[in-house]
Scaffold this active site. Structure first.
Site, PDB file in Angstrom:
ATOM      1  N   GLN A 191       2.467  -6.592  -3.505  1.00  0.00           N
ATOM      2  CA  GLN A 191       2.651  -6.435  -1.956  1.00  0.00           C
ATOM      3  C   GLN A 191       3.983  -5.647  -2.018  1.00  0.00           C
ATOM      4  OE1 GLN A 191       1.781  -9.713  -3.475  1.00  0.00           O
ATOM      5  NE2 GLN A 191      -0.403  -8.634  -3.322  1.00  0.00           N
ATOM      6  N   ASP A 235       2.146  14.554   0.918  1.00  0.00           N
ATOM      7  CA  ASP A 235       1.220  15.554   1.283  1.00  0.00           C
ATOM      8  C   ASP A 235       0.243  15.216   2.389  1.00  0.00           C
ATOM      9  OD1 ASP A 235       0.239  13.679  -0.738  1.00  0.00           O
ATOM     10  OD2 ASP A 235      -1.604  14.485  -0.106  1.00  0.00           O
ATOM     11  N   LYS A 253       2.105   2.150  -4.951  1.00  0.00           N
ATOM     12  CA  LYS A 253       2.833   1.648  -6.284  1.00  0.00           C
ATOM     13  C   LYS A 253       2.169   1.656  -7.661  1.00  0.00           C
ATOM     14  CE  LYS A 253       3.189  -2.680  -4.498  1.00  0.00           C
ATOM     15  NZ  LYS A 253       2.600  -2.466  -3.549  1.00  0.00           N
ATOM     16  N   ASP A 287       0.663  -1.182   0.065  1.00  0.00           N
ATOM     17  CA  ASP A 287       0.070   0.208   0.083  1.00  0.00           C
ATOM     18  C   ASP A 287       0.877   1.082   0.040  1.00  0.00           C
ATOM     19  OD1 ASP A 287      -2.220  -1.704   0.183  1.00  0.00           O
ATOM     20  OD2 ASP A 287      -1.778  -2.085   2.187  1.00  0.00           O
ATOM     21  N   GLY A 328      -4.219  -4.591  -4.822  1.00  0.00           N
ATOM     22  CA  GLY A 328      -5.030  -3.376  -5.416  1.00  0.00           C
ATOM     23  C   GLY A 328      -4.652  -2.150  -5.432  1.00  0.00           C
ATOM     24  N   HIS A 329      -4.680  -1.621  -6.729  1.00  0.00           N
ATOM     25  CA  HIS A 329      -4.165  -0.394  -7.191  1.00  0.00           C
ATOM     26  C   HIS A 329      -5.173   0.677  -7.405  1.00  0.00           C
ATOM     27  CE1 HIS A 329      -0.126  -1.992  -7.507  1.00  0.00           C
ATOM     28  NE2 HIS A 329      -0.188  -2.217  -8.445  1.00  0.00           N
TER      29      HIS A 329
HETATM   30  P1  IMP Z   1      -2.195 -12.944   1.797  1.00  0.00           P
HETATM   31  O1  IMP Z   1      -1.497 -12.194   0.640  1.00  0.00           O
HETATM   32  O2  IMP Z   1      -3.850 -12.864   1.006  1.00  0.00           O
HETATM   33  O3  IMP Z   1      -2.105 -14.316   1.613  1.00  0.00           O
HETATM   34  O4  IMP Z   1      -2.303 -12.320   2.859  1.00  0.00           O
HETATM   35  C1  IMP Z   1      -0.959 -12.450   3.544  1.00  0.00           C
HETATM   36  C2  IMP Z   1      -0.533 -11.034   4.278  1.00  0.00           C
HETATM   37  O5  IMP Z   1      -0.217 -10.103   3.263  1.00  0.00           O
HETATM   38  C3  IMP Z   1      -1.531 -10.353   5.278  1.00  0.00           C
HETATM   39  O6  IMP Z   1      -1.122  -9.643   6.280  1.00  0.00           O
HETATM   40  C4  IMP Z   1      -2.272  -9.320   3.948  1.00  0.00           C
HETATM   41  O7  IMP Z   1      -2.786  -8.400   4.602  1.00  0.00           O
HETATM   42  C5  IMP Z   1      -0.966  -9.109   3.154  1.00  0.00           C
HETATM   43  N1  IMP Z   1      -1.306  -8.353   1.969  1.00  0.00           N
HETATM   44  C6  IMP Z   1      -1.377  -9.184   0.655  1.00  0.00           C
HETATM   45  N2  IMP Z   1      -1.756  -8.494  -0.399  1.00  0.00           N
HETATM   46  C7  IMP Z   1      -1.423  -7.102   0.013  1.00  0.00           C
HETATM   47  C8  IMP Z   1      -1.420  -5.817  -0.386  1.00  0.00           C
HETATM   48  O8  IMP Z   1      -1.741  -5.812  -1.497  1.00  0.00           O
HETATM   49  N3  IMP Z   1      -1.214  -4.689   0.281  1.00  0.00           N
HETATM   50  C9  IMP Z   1      -1.011  -4.731   1.625  1.00  0.00           C
HETATM   51  N4  IMP Z   1      -0.921  -5.909   2.395  1.00  0.00           N
HETATM   52  C10 IMP Z   1      -1.217  -7.054   1.533  1.00  0.00           C
END
Ligand code: IMP
Length: 426
Positions: free
Chosen positions: A224, A333, A16, A13, A40-41
């Site tokens: 991630q 910001d 990116k 988050d 998610g972007h």
């Molecule tokens: P998983 O990828 O759904 O297996 O989740 C494993 C860990 O990665 C958890 O703590 C999620 O909240 C975190 N996580 C997975 N994808 C994202 C992302 O795109 N942004 C932030 N955290 C993520």
């Protein structure tokens, strides 16, 4: 600069999507190399918002070929729904290519993700429940089903039959759930997925190397982030793939010598979703202000993100793990209203000062941040476009970060819009 990697340097988050979109402008191809729709972007282009989960960022430019690499796990139903949404907004997705070697997330993976989390109880990881872990586990167990299997109905049905024998035993006997009917699922996939996905399935390694051989610029887009990396993150509170820059090699099929530039994306503060250690986490009004001003709620899951001050110890590790050549700072910001800002420059672990990340996770759990305080700027940065327009305390904050991180800051985001950034290096 033919091969560039963009990688998150914190716990995800970092924004990116926007930065990748910006860098993508000069690229001929953008390749996602790991993760799935746990990412998610949100991109804002001309006031319109686009939410991307699986489709690489470059899709919004007509000249870019977006590629989903072999290291990605693909829920085909989600991918098709995302294509529909993008096309309803006038985005042409016909150029999208999906690696035949990418693994499929099917409904039983999602169900098993949810069940595992539930049964872990207070030890749950806080996954996105998208089926990511179970799909990568099947890949490692060599019982996964790949995108290319969709193109041979006999093979797809045989593999699904075989794997569901095992999955259904677990679903029914361990978790007391209904079994998944292999024929029903295969019929649905054949009818709803295959005809639409077929034109997108490709030899992604061939495409990437043809582009590189032709001297074209290719961007490898990580999802991630570094500290959610299966090997280098805060295990077990990690995702099941390798977001670090090296993941681009295995997840897209290139060797390390192809990569010339690695851009690390870092937010001007930090957030984390899900469980796990977080030395600079804030539980006070400053934390609430970061969440409120930064709209720190998951794009996909809606979960409130845990907020904290910028952590230079983590960033030094991110520089090492990814060979970062530069850092892009996002959401500067959001700090506009603070009187003073804190930056964690080292950890105190049982009375000992650590400049680098302690390898033992118990130490990370008990690490106390050692902060340096810097003055805030208390002015609105969202209209700033040039380094010379930044207030002096903002320049000092960024220069302080550069000194602490040991890598130059190139771009600085000052708002969600595509044009809201400052070129800090020039
Ligand atoms: P998983 O990828 O759904 O297996 O989740 C494993 C860990 O990665 C958890 O703590 C999620 O909240 C975190 N996580 C997975 N994808 C994202 C992302 O795109 N942004 C932030 N955290 C993520």
């Amino acid at each position: 600069m033919p091969a560039t990697v963009v990688v998150g340097t914190q716990w995800g988050d970092e924004g990116k999507g926007k930065l990748t979109d910006l860098i993508a402008k000069e690229m001929a191809m953008v390749v996602r190399y790991q993760g799935g729709h746990n990412a998610g972007h949100t991109l804002v282009v001309d006031g319109e918002s686009f939410a991307l989960q699986l489709v690489p960022s470059g899709v919004l430019y007509d000249h870019i070929v977006p590629v989903i690499g072999n290291g990605v796990v693909v829920d085909p139903f989600v991918l098709l729904a995302e294509i529909d949404t993008l096309e309803s907004k006038g985005v042409d997705c016909s150029r999208l290519r999906v690696s035949g070697n990418a693994h499929l997330i099917l409904p039983y993976h999602q169900e098993l993700d949810m069940l595992t989390e539930r049964y872990l109880g207070k030890n749950k990881l806080g996954t996105t429940k998208r089926g990511i872990g179970p799909t990568y586990a099947d890949k490692a167990m060599r019982v996964g089903i790949r995108v290319q299997d969709l193109l041979d109905e006999k093979i797809f049905r045989a593999k699904l039959d075989a794997v569901l024998g095992d999955k259904n035993t677990v679903l029914t006997r361990v978790y007391n759930r209904l079994p998944t009917d292999p024929d029903e699922l295969a019929d649905r996939v054949m009818a709803e997925v295959v005809p639409r996905l077929r034109p997108h399935v490709a030899d992604s390694v061939g495409l990437v190397h043809d582009a590189l051989d032709a001297g074209e610029n290719v961007l490898f887009e990580g999802a991630q982030a570094t500290f959610l990396d299966l090997d280098h993150g805060t295990y077990p509170f990690v995702t099941s793939s390798n977001p670090v820059a090296g993941g681009a090699c295995t997840g897209a099929g290139i060797g390390p010598r192809h990569i010339q530039r690695v851009v690390g994306i870092a937010k001007a503060y930090i957030t984390r979703v899900g469980a796990g250690p977080f030395p600079t986490e804030l539980f006070d009004a400053d934390g609430d202000a970061l969440v409120d001003r930064g709209h720190e709620f998951g794009t996909n899951t809606g979960r409130r993100r845990r907020p904290g001050w910028f952590d230079a110890v983590m960033m030094r590790q991110a520089v090492r793990l990814n060979s970062l050549s530069e850092v892009a700072i996002t959401k500067l910001d959001i700090l506009d209203t603070f009187d003073t800002l804190k930056v964690c420059v080292a950890y105190d672990v049982n009375g000992e000062r650590h400049e680098h990340l302690p390898y033992h996770q118990s130490d990370l759990h008990s690490a106390k941040p050692i902060y340096e305080e810097l003055p805030g700027w208390q002015s609105d940065l969202t209209a700033v476009r040039e380094r010379s327009e930044l207030p002096t305390p903002a320049v000092r904050y960024l220069e302080f970060l550069e000194g602490q991180i040991g890598a130059p800051i190139s771009l600085v985001g000052v708002g969600p819009g595509r044009e809201q950034f400052v070129n800090f290096s020039g």
